[in-house]
Design a protein around this motif. Structure first.
Motif, PDB file in Angstrom:
ATOM      1  N   GLN A  41       0.912  -1.374   0.116  1.00  0.00           N
ATOM      2  CA  GLN A  41      -0.018  -0.007   0.145  1.00  0.00           C
ATOM      3  C   GLN A  41       0.891   1.275   0.106  1.00  0.00           C
ATOM      4  N   ALA A  42       1.966   1.173   0.718  1.00  0.00           N
ATOM      5  CA  ALA A  42       2.762   2.423   0.825  1.00  0.00           C
ATOM      6  C   ALA A  42       3.468   2.646  -0.490  1.00  0.00           C
ATOM      7  N   GLN A  43       3.872   1.361  -1.364  1.00  0.00           N
ATOM      8  CA  GLN A  43       4.521   1.272  -2.393  1.00  0.00           C
ATOM      9  C   GLN A  43       3.523   2.073  -3.672  1.00  0.00           C
ATOM     10  N   SER A  44       2.151   1.680  -3.432  1.00  0.00           N
ATOM     11  CA  SER A  44       1.195   2.434  -4.404  1.00  0.00           C
ATOM     12  C   SER A  44       1.201   3.872  -4.326  1.00  0.00           C
ATOM     13  N   SER A  45       2.058   4.442  -3.623  1.00  0.00           N
ATOM     14  CA  SER A  45       1.801   5.869  -3.738  1.00  0.00           C
ATOM     15  C   SER A  45       2.630   6.496  -4.956  1.00  0.00           C
ATOM     16  N   ASP A  46       3.521   5.474  -5.448  1.00  0.00           N
ATOM     17  CA  ASP A  46       4.175   5.747  -6.675  1.00  0.00           C
ATOM     18  C   ASP A  46       3.201   5.475  -8.002  1.00  0.00           C
ATOM     19  N   LEU A  47       2.299   6.291  -8.207  1.00  0.00           N
ATOM     20  CA  LEU A  47       1.173   5.987  -8.988  1.00  0.00           C
ATOM     21  C   LEU A  47       1.581   5.054 -10.356  1.00  0.00           C
ATOM     22  N   PHE A  48       2.774   5.795 -11.000  1.00  0.00           N
ATOM     23  CA  PHE A  48       3.133   5.404 -12.452  1.00  0.00           C
ATOM     24  C   PHE A  48       3.739   4.049 -12.001  1.00  0.00           C
TER      25      PHE A  48
END
Length: 128
Positions: A41-48
């Motif tokens: 979930q934290a990694q998903s902040s990198d949308l690209f």
């Protein structure tokens, strides 16, 4: 890592599925652990990066399902053609080898497709 496989020049097109499968299986099981889910979930902040990852999963899944169905048709055709036995023993042996090879490829692509579907299902599961 899953998407980095796409950019390697020394891997052939089909080799990436084997490598991605080796990544997807543990990733799917790790997704059941809250720590890993939070990290994802934290990694998903990198949308690209997340879109690139999900696109790769979806494209792999689509290709592997299509390839599995095509290989299943090929196996069926080989099985039907083996009903009419070849007159020459060499021809029968070659037909049997082609069928065995087609069955191996069908098994491999169906396993990869199943793991890809499982990965997507685990990513879409609501862990709340």
């Amino acid at each position: 890592l899953y998407t980095d496989i796409e950019n390697t020049t020394d891997n052939s097109f089909y080799d990436k599925f084997s490598v991605r499968d080796q990544i997807a299986v543990p990733m799917r099981h790790l997704h059941d652990h809250p720590t890993h889910t939070q990290a994802l979930q934290a990694q998903s902040s990198d949308l690209f990066g997340m879109l690139k990852f999900l696109n790769a999963v979806l494209n792999d899944m689509d290709f592997l399902i299509d390839d599995t169905l095509a290989k299943a048709n090929q196996v069926q055709e080989l099985q039907l053609s083996s009903i009419v036995p070849s007159i020459l023993p060499v021809g029968r042996r070659q037909e049997q080898e082609r069928l065995e090879q087609a069955l191996k490829l069908l098994k491999t692509t169906s396993i990869f497709a199943s793991h890809s579907i499982g990965l997507l299902a685990s990513l879409c599961a609501n862990k709340a």
